[in-house]
Scaffold this motif. Structure first.
Motif, mmCIF file in Angstrom:
data_model
loop_
_atom_site.group_PDB
_atom_site.id
_atom_site.type_symbol
_atom_site.label_atom_id
_atom_site.label_comp_id
_atom_site.label_asym_id
_atom_site.label_seq_id
_atom_site.Cartn_x
_atom_site.Cartn_y
_atom_site.Cartn_z
ATOM 1 N N ARG A 1 42.806 38.390 54.830
ATOM 2 C CA ARG A 1 43.556 39.601 54.496
ATOM 3 C C ARG A 1 44.688 39.246 53.558
ATOM 4 N N ILE A 2 44.807 40.021 52.503
ATOM 5 C CA ILE A 2 45.882 39.862 51.518
ATOM 6 C C ILE A 2 46.653 41.171 51.488
ATOM 7 N N GLU A 3 47.970 41.093 51.635
ATOM 8 C CA GLU A 3 48.809 42.285 51.614
ATOM 9 C C GLU A 3 49.978 42.069 50.663
ATOM 10 N N MET A 4 50.168 43.014 49.760
ATOM 11 C CA MET A 4 51.292 42.985 48.823
ATOM 12 C C MET A 4 51.769 44.423 48.625
ATOM 13 N N ASP A 5 52.949 44.730 49.135
ATOM 14 C CA ASP A 5 53.475 46.097 49.098
ATOM 15 C C ASP A 5 52.446 47.044 49.733
ATOM 16 N N ASP A 6 51.930 48.030 48.977
ATOM 17 C CA ASP A 6 50.966 48.965 49.553
ATOM 18 C C ASP A 6 49.517 48.562 49.268
ATOM 19 N N PHE A 7 49.338 47.342 48.757
ATOM 20 C CA PHE A 7 47.992 46.841 48.455
ATOM 21 C C PHE A 7 47.479 46.001 49.617
ATOM 22 N N GLN A 8 46.203 46.187 49.958
ATOM 23 C CA GLN A 8 45.571 45.364 50.984
ATOM 24 C C GLN A 8 44.131 45.083 50.606
ATOM 25 N N LEU A 9 43.708 43.842 50.813
ATOM 26 C CA LEU A 9 42.333 43.448 50.555
ATOM 27 C C LEU A 9 41.849 42.583 51.708
ATOM 28 N N CYS A 10 40.672 42.903 52.245
ATOM 29 C CA CYS A 10 40.080 42.151 53.351
ATOM 30 C C CYS A 10 38.738 41.576 52.912
ATOM 31 N N ALA A 11 38.385 40.427 53.499
ATOM 32 C CA ALA A 11 37.101 39.812 53.170
ATOM 33 C C ALA A 11 36.599 38.978 54.336
ATOM 34 N N ASP A 12 35.331 39.164 54.659
ATOM 35 C CA ASP A 12 34.582 38.315 55.592
ATOM 36 C C ASP A 12 33.238 38.053 54.921
ATOM 37 N N LEU A 13 33.090 36.897 54.323
ATOM 38 C CA LEU A 13 31.857 36.643 53.586
ATOM 39 C C LEU A 13 31.623 35.143 53.431
ATOM 40 N N THR A 14 30.398 34.816 53.074
ATOM 41 C CA THR A 14 30.007 33.428 52.843
ATOM 42 C C THR A 14 29.221 33.339 51.541
ATOM 43 N N ILE A 15 29.524 32.312 50.764
ATOM 44 C CA ILE A 15 28.819 32.055 49.510
ATOM 45 C C ILE A 15 28.238 30.653 49.573
ATOM 46 N N LYS A 16 26.942 30.546 49.393
ATOM 47 C CA LYS A 16 26.273 29.260 49.493
ATOM 48 C C LYS A 16 26.649 28.343 48.331
ATOM 49 N N GLN A 17 26.682 27.054 48.620
ATOM 50 C CA GLN A 17 27.023 26.071 47.600
ATOM 51 C C GLN A 17 26.015 26.130 46.454
ATOM 52 N N GLY A 18 26.534 26.053 45.222
ATOM 53 C CA GLY A 18 25.692 26.089 44.041
ATOM 54 C C GLY A 18 25.365 27.480 43.544
ATOM 55 N N SER A 19 25.841 28.517 44.238
ATOM 56 C CA SER A 19 25.567 29.891 43.818
ATOM 57 C C SER A 19 26.390 30.266 42.590
ATOM 58 N N ARG A 20 25.843 31.180 41.792
ATOM 59 C CA ARG A 20 26.601 31.796 40.703
ATOM 60 C C ARG A 20 26.786 33.256 41.083
ATOM 61 N N VAL A 21 28.041 33.650 41.296
ATOM 62 C CA VAL A 21 28.351 34.958 41.868
ATOM 63 C C VAL A 21 29.290 35.722 40.945
ATOM 64 N N ALA A 22 28.935 36.954 40.616
ATOM 65 C CA ALA A 22 29.828 37.838 39.874
ATOM 66 C C ALA A 22 30.711 38.597 40.864
ATOM 67 N N VAL A 23 31.917 38.933 40.411
ATOM 68 C CA VAL A 23 32.851 39.734 41.210
ATOM 69 C C VAL A 23 33.163 40.983 40.393
ATOM 70 N N VAL A 24 32.765 42.150 40.890
ATOM 71 C CA VAL A 24 32.912 43.388 40.135
ATOM 72 C C VAL A 24 33.617 44.432 40.984
ATOM 73 N N GLY A 25 34.113 45.460 40.309
ATOM 74 C CA GLY A 25 34.762 46.548 41.016
ATOM 75 C C GLY A 25 35.754 47.255 40.127
ATOM 76 N N PRO A 26 36.315 48.373 40.598
ATOM 77 C CA PRO A 26 37.256 49.161 39.797
ATOM 78 C C PRO A 26 38.508 48.363 39.435
ATOM 79 N N SER A 27 39.177 48.763 38.377
ATOM 80 C CA SER A 27 40.460 48.166 38.007
ATOM 81 C C SER A 27 41.460 48.366 39.137
ATOM 82 N N GLY A 28 42.187 47.311 39.455
ATOM 83 C CA GLY A 28 43.190 47.389 40.505
ATOM 84 C C GLY A 28 42.653 47.197 41.910
ATOM 85 N N ALA A 29 41.336 46.973 42.040
ATOM 86 C CA ALA A 29 40.748 46.830 43.373
ATOM 87 C C ALA A 29 41.093 45.502 44.027
#
Length: 230
Positions: free
Chosen positions: A8-36
């Motif tokens: 969990r990351i919190e900064m003022d009124d911003f919050q982001l949560c993550a529970d995930l796993t990425i396998k070694q050697g993977s190539r992963v894109a990270v996408v989403g709206p601006s400011g997400a």
């Protein structure tokens, strides 16, 4: 393997949560709206953004409390972070020694890295004497020399034209395959994700979702991604 456990990351009124796993050697894109929180997520992984709760695990080791220099991570930003007063070779050499007191063997490594990214004979040029694409190649060569197993790219080629961006994406894919490194790349362009990343993490509405197969995700996007894509 990279695991975000109750993160969990919190900064003022911003919050982001993550529970995930990425396998070694993977190539992963990270996408989403601006400011997400795409860049914020990478910043937290690299140690530049503090986390409020949870753990960041790399190969089972908790790296959450390590300084950025101690983490097994290379981070490449859009501006490439090149020093204008140093030559291309010196900028690359920083990946080996911050004081640039390189041994003959290390100098040979720098030259080999420049050759690998298509900059043979350009080591003596300063960034201002290089094109945008060449500057990106210098930054990639430095990242290559650092030899870190986890590579984070924050829209590194968004300022380049379409043809040159594709060329750089293909070069990154080659370098990641050769090194076996795990890659996370923030991008705003679905075509970049489809070209280089087998999986994609969607960051939206306060959550960094578990990675999904890229083609399937864009073929049938969830509502948050559909709104972003328009």
């Amino acid at each position: 393997m990279l695991t975000l456990e109750g993160l969990r990351i919190e900064m003022d009124d911003f919050q982001l949560c993550a529970d995930l796993t990425i396998k070694q050697g993977s190539r992963v894109a990270v996408v989403g709206p601006s400011g997400a929180g795409k860049s914020t997520l990478l910043g937290a992984l690299a140690g530049f953004v503090p986390i409020t709760a949870g753990r960041i695990l790399w190969e089972g080791q908790n790296i959450s409390m390590l300084s950025p220099a101690q983490r097994p991570i290379s981070l490449l930003f859009q501006d490439n972070n090149l020093f204008p007063h140093l030559t291309a070779a010196q900028n690359v050499g920083l990946g080996l020694r911050p004081d640039l007191r390189l041994s003959p063997a290390q100098t040979a490594q720098v030259n080999e890295a420049l050759l690998r990214v298509g900059l043979n004979g350009m080591g003596g040029r300063k960034p201002a004497e290089l094109s945008g694409g060449q500057q990106s190649r210098v930054a990639l060569a430095r990242m290559l020399l650092r030899g870190k197993p986890l590579v984070l790219l924050d829209e590194p080629f968004s300022a380049l034209g379409p043809a040159l961006r594709v060329e750089m994406l293909d070069l990154v894919a080659e370098l990641m395959t050769e090194s076996g490194a795990t890659m996370l790349m923030v991008t705003h362009d679905p075509q970049d994700a489809l070209r280089i990343a087998g999986q994609t993490v969607l960051v939206a509405e306060g959550i960094a979702h578990a990675p999904q197969e890229t083609k399937a995700l864009f073929a049938d996007p969830p509502e948050a991604l559909r709104r972003y894509l328009g």
